[in-house]
Design a protein around this motif. Structure first.
Motif, PDB file in Angstrom:
ATOM      1  N   GLY A 132     -86.570   8.682 -37.057  1.00  0.00           N
ATOM      2  CA  GLY A 132     -85.962   7.275 -38.270  1.00  0.00           C
ATOM      3  C   GLY A 132     -85.519   5.617 -37.780  1.00  0.00           C
ATOM      4  O   GLY A 132     -85.141   4.874 -37.943  1.00  0.00           O
ATOM      5  N   ASN A 133     -84.961   6.124 -35.446  1.00  0.00           N
ATOM      6  CA  ASN A 133     -85.590   4.510 -35.343  1.00  0.00           C
ATOM      7  C   ASN A 133     -85.464   4.538 -34.033  1.00  0.00           C
ATOM      8  O   ASN A 133     -85.430   5.667 -33.139  1.00  0.00           O
ATOM      9  CB  ASN A 133     -83.354   4.671 -34.667  1.00  0.00           C
ATOM     10  N   LEU A 134     -86.640   4.051 -33.805  1.00  0.00           N
ATOM     11  CA  LEU A 134     -87.871   4.300 -32.307  1.00  0.00           C
ATOM     12  C   LEU A 134     -86.945   3.558 -31.196  1.00  0.00           C
ATOM     13  O   LEU A 134     -86.694   4.384 -30.558  1.00  0.00           O
ATOM     14  CB  LEU A 134     -88.797   3.225 -32.695  1.00  0.00           C
ATOM     15  N   ASP A 135     -85.716   2.754 -31.556  1.00  0.00           N
ATOM     16  CA  ASP A 135     -85.657   2.597 -29.769  1.00  0.00           C
ATOM     17  C   ASP A 135     -84.424   3.382 -29.094  1.00  0.00           C
ATOM     18  O   ASP A 135     -84.644   4.363 -28.081  1.00  0.00           O
ATOM     19  CB  ASP A 135     -84.502   0.960 -29.840  1.00  0.00           C
ATOM     20  N   ARG A 136     -84.275   4.406 -30.403  1.00  0.00           N
ATOM     21  CA  ARG A 136     -82.672   5.391 -30.215  1.00  0.00           C
ATOM     22  C   ARG A 136     -84.201   6.183 -29.537  1.00  0.00           C
ATOM     23  O   ARG A 136     -83.305   7.355 -28.546  1.00  0.00           O
ATOM     24  CB  ARG A 136     -82.299   6.164 -31.503  1.00  0.00           C
ATOM     25  N   ALA A 137     -84.819   6.861 -30.378  1.00  0.00           N
ATOM     26  CA  ALA A 137     -85.711   8.376 -30.075  1.00  0.00           C
ATOM     27  C   ALA A 137     -86.223   7.854 -28.359  1.00  0.00           C
ATOM     28  O   ALA A 137     -86.482   8.383 -27.893  1.00  0.00           O
ATOM     29  CB  ALA A 137     -86.912   8.511 -30.838  1.00  0.00           C
ATOM     30  N   ILE A 138     -86.520   6.353 -27.995  1.00  0.00           N
ATOM     31  CA  ILE A 138     -87.423   6.257 -26.907  1.00  0.00           C
ATOM     32  C   ILE A 138     -86.795   5.827 -25.870  1.00  0.00           C
ATOM     33  O   ILE A 138     -86.605   6.089 -24.192  1.00  0.00           O
ATOM     34  CB  ILE A 138     -87.856   4.671 -26.880  1.00  0.00           C
ATOM     35  N   ASP A 139     -84.832   5.532 -25.927  1.00  0.00           N
ATOM     36  CA  ASP A 139     -84.080   6.013 -24.842  1.00  0.00           C
ATOM     37  C   ASP A 139     -83.440   7.701 -24.887  1.00  0.00           C
ATOM     38  O   ASP A 139     -83.851   7.881 -23.606  1.00  0.00           O
ATOM     39  CB  ASP A 139     -82.228   5.205 -25.672  1.00  0.00           C
ATOM     40  N   PHE A 140     -83.827   8.502 -25.773  1.00  0.00           N
ATOM     41  CA  PHE A 140     -83.697   9.703 -25.428  1.00  0.00           C
ATOM     42  C   PHE A 140     -85.030  10.663 -24.399  1.00  0.00           C
ATOM     43  O   PHE A 140     -84.190  11.098 -23.641  1.00  0.00           O
ATOM     44  CB  PHE A 140     -83.278  10.301 -27.138  1.00  0.00           C
ATOM     45  N   TYR A 141     -85.947  10.249 -24.896  1.00  0.00           N
ATOM     46  CA  TYR A 141     -87.081  11.119 -24.272  1.00  0.00           C
ATOM     47  C   TYR A 141     -87.091  10.132 -22.851  1.00  0.00           C
ATOM     48  O   TYR A 141     -87.655  11.060 -21.953  1.00  0.00           O
ATOM     49  CB  TYR A 141     -88.176  10.765 -24.675  1.00  0.00           C
ATOM     50  N   THR A 142     -86.958   8.988 -22.695  1.00  0.00           N
ATOM     51  CA  THR A 142     -86.896   8.325 -21.591  1.00  0.00           C
ATOM     52  C   THR A 142     -85.673   8.372 -20.321  1.00  0.00           C
ATOM     53  O   THR A 142     -85.785   9.003 -19.088  1.00  0.00           O
ATOM     54  CB  THR A 142     -87.377   7.125 -21.548  1.00  0.00           C
ATOM     55  N   GLY A 143     -84.139   8.089 -21.298  1.00  0.00           N
ATOM     56  CA  GLY A 143     -83.502   8.023 -20.671  1.00  0.00           C
ATOM     57  C   GLY A 143     -82.523   9.726 -20.374  1.00  0.00           C
ATOM     58  O   GLY A 143     -82.045   9.574 -19.538  1.00  0.00           O
ATOM     59  N   VAL A 144     -82.643  10.500 -21.390  1.00  0.00           N
ATOM     60  CA  VAL A 144     -81.741  11.533 -21.025  1.00  0.00           C
ATOM     61  C   VAL A 144     -82.972  12.641 -20.622  1.00  0.00           C
ATOM     62  O   VAL A 144     -82.477  13.448 -19.772  1.00  0.00           O
ATOM     63  CB  VAL A 144     -81.529  12.090 -22.734  1.00  0.00           C
ATOM     64  N   LEU A 145     -83.995  12.201 -21.021  1.00  0.00           N
ATOM     65  CA  LEU A 145     -85.703  13.648 -20.577  1.00  0.00           C
ATOM     66  C   LEU A 145     -86.415  13.339 -19.246  1.00  0.00           C
ATOM     67  O   LEU A 145     -86.799  13.950 -18.913  1.00  0.00           O
ATOM     68  CB  LEU A 145     -85.959  14.392 -22.201  1.00  0.00           C
ATOM     69  N   GLY A 146     -85.586  11.983 -19.488  1.00  0.00           N
ATOM     70  CA  GLY A 146     -86.870  11.596 -18.114  1.00  0.00           C
ATOM     71  C   GLY A 146     -87.856  11.236 -18.010  1.00  0.00           C
ATOM     72  O   GLY A 146     -89.125  11.633 -16.844  1.00  0.00           O
ATOM     73  N   MET A 147     -88.214  10.712 -19.494  1.00  0.00           N
ATOM     74  CA  MET A 147     -90.014  10.837 -19.675  1.00  0.00           C
ATOM     75  C   MET A 147     -90.286   9.197 -19.370  1.00  0.00           C
ATOM     76  O   MET A 147     -89.125   8.555 -19.488  1.00  0.00           O
ATOM     77  CB  MET A 147     -90.943  11.404 -20.830  1.00  0.00           C
ATOM     78  N   GLN A 148     -92.083   8.754 -19.218  1.00  0.00           N
ATOM     79  CA  GLN A 148     -91.890   7.956 -19.385  1.00  0.00           C
ATOM     80  C   GLN A 148     -91.977   6.501 -20.678  1.00  0.00           C
ATOM     81  O   GLN A 148     -92.787   7.862 -21.140  1.00  0.00           O
ATOM     82  CB  GLN A 148     -92.831   7.213 -18.295  1.00  0.00           C
ATOM     83  N   LEU A 149     -91.697   5.413 -20.596  1.00  0.00           N
ATOM     84  CA  LEU A 149     -92.732   5.087 -22.562  1.00  0.00           C
ATOM     85  C   LEU A 149     -94.027   4.979 -21.594  1.00  0.00           C
ATOM     86  O   LEU A 149     -94.483   3.883 -20.722  1.00  0.00           O
ATOM     87  CB  LEU A 149     -92.286   3.600 -22.686  1.00  0.00           C
ATOM     88  N   LEU A 150     -95.295   5.965 -22.112  1.00  0.00           N
ATOM     89  CA  LEU A 150     -96.185   5.185 -21.761  1.00  0.00           C
ATOM     90  C   LEU A 150     -97.637   3.742 -22.499  1.00  0.00           C
ATOM     91  O   LEU A 150     -97.440   3.100 -21.147  1.00  0.00           O
ATOM     92  CB  LEU A 150     -97.339   6.493 -21.551  1.00  0.00           C
ATOM     93  N   ARG A 151     -96.947   3.560 -23.407  1.00  0.00           N
ATOM     94  CA  ARG A 151     -97.382   2.384 -23.947  1.00  0.00           C
ATOM     95  C   ARG A 151     -96.810   2.738 -25.190  1.00  0.00           C
ATOM     96  O   ARG A 151     -96.181   3.351 -26.059  1.00  0.00           O
ATOM     97  CB  ARG A 151     -98.849   2.718 -24.461  1.00  0.00           C
ATOM     98  N   LYS A 152     -96.490   1.349 -26.454  1.00  0.00           N
ATOM     99  CA  LYS A 152     -95.800   0.780 -27.596  1.00  0.00           C
ATOM    100  C   LYS A 152     -96.878   0.244 -28.151  1.00  0.00           C
ATOM    101  O   LYS A 152     -97.202  -0.860 -27.305  1.00  0.00           O
ATOM    102  CB  LYS A 152     -95.010   0.887 -27.468  1.00  0.00           C
ATOM    103  N   ARG A 153     -97.496   0.182 -29.915  1.00  0.00           N
ATOM    104  CA  ARG A 153     -98.187  -0.850 -30.397  1.00  0.00           C
ATOM    105  C   ARG A 153     -97.172  -0.753 -31.860  1.00  0.00           C
ATOM    106  O   ARG A 153     -97.488   0.295 -32.619  1.00  0.00           O
ATOM    107  CB  ARG A 153     -98.874  -0.145 -30.471  1.00  0.00           C
ATOM    108  N   ASP A 154     -97.012  -2.300 -32.049  1.00  0.00           N
ATOM    109  CA  ASP A 154     -96.884  -2.201 -33.477  1.00  0.00           C
ATOM    110  C   ASP A 154     -98.286  -2.421 -34.084  1.00  0.00           C
ATOM    111  O   ASP A 154     -99.317  -2.971 -34.329  1.00  0.00           O
ATOM    112  CB  ASP A 154     -95.990  -3.576 -33.686  1.00  0.00           C
ATOM    113  N   TYR A 155     -98.364  -2.113 -35.601  1.00  0.00           N
ATOM    114  CA  TYR A 155     -99.066  -1.913 -36.380  1.00  0.00           C
ATOM    115  C   TYR A 155     -98.189  -2.961 -37.271  1.00  0.00           C
ATOM    116  O   TYR A 155     -98.160  -1.771 -39.444  1.00  0.00           O
ATOM    117  CB  TYR A 155     -99.761  -0.764 -37.016  1.00  0.00           C
TER     118      TYR A 155
END
Length: 129
Positions: free
Chosen positions: A11-34
């Motif tokens: 529902g909220n992409l920024d919040r989800a990216i913050d969780f997966y990168t900041g909390v779980l330690g993943m990397q944002l590999l790529r992001k694209r708007d359509y």
């Protein structure tokens, strides 16, 4: 063949990216708007898509929340120290929904956390031999 990714609608992409990168330690590999389709895709993971399985976070611009239904289970992540991992998640504001301990009817040590959209992530203690 190999498994490429799992897609989660968020529902909220920024919040989800913050969780997966900041909390779980993943990397944002790529992001694209359509813009024509009114959605954004973001791929996160612990390594490059060329050799690891990643998570695709899909944000449909006009949808703020999803009903998870009863068919989805969880994503599983192996960890060297499940207790330290849960403490780190908690320290970063993440929600641990099942404390580390043996699974029912077994000896594998597991724990569960929940992402901001309610998706379950299972941590599994790495076996040392």
């Amino acid at each position: 063949m190999r498994l490429l990714h799992t897609m989660l609608r968020v529902g909220n992409l920024d919040r989800a990216i913050d969780f997966y990168t900041g909390v779980l330690g993943m990397q944002l590999l790529r992001k694209r708007d359509y813009p024509d389709g009114r959605f954004t895709l973001a791929f996160v993971g612990y390594g490059e898509e060329s050799n690891t399985t990643v998570i695709e976070l899909t944000h449909n611009w006009d949808t703020e929340k999803y009903d998870l239904g009863n068919g989805y289970g969880h994503i599983a992540i192996e960890t060297d120290d499940i207790f330290a991992t849960c403490e780190a998640v908690r320290a970063k504001g993440g929600r641990v929904t099942r404390e580390p301990g043996p699974m029912k009817h077994g000896t594998t040590v597991i724990a569960f956390v929940e992402d901001p959209d309610g998706y379950k992530i299972e941590f599994i203690q790495k076996h040392t031999q």
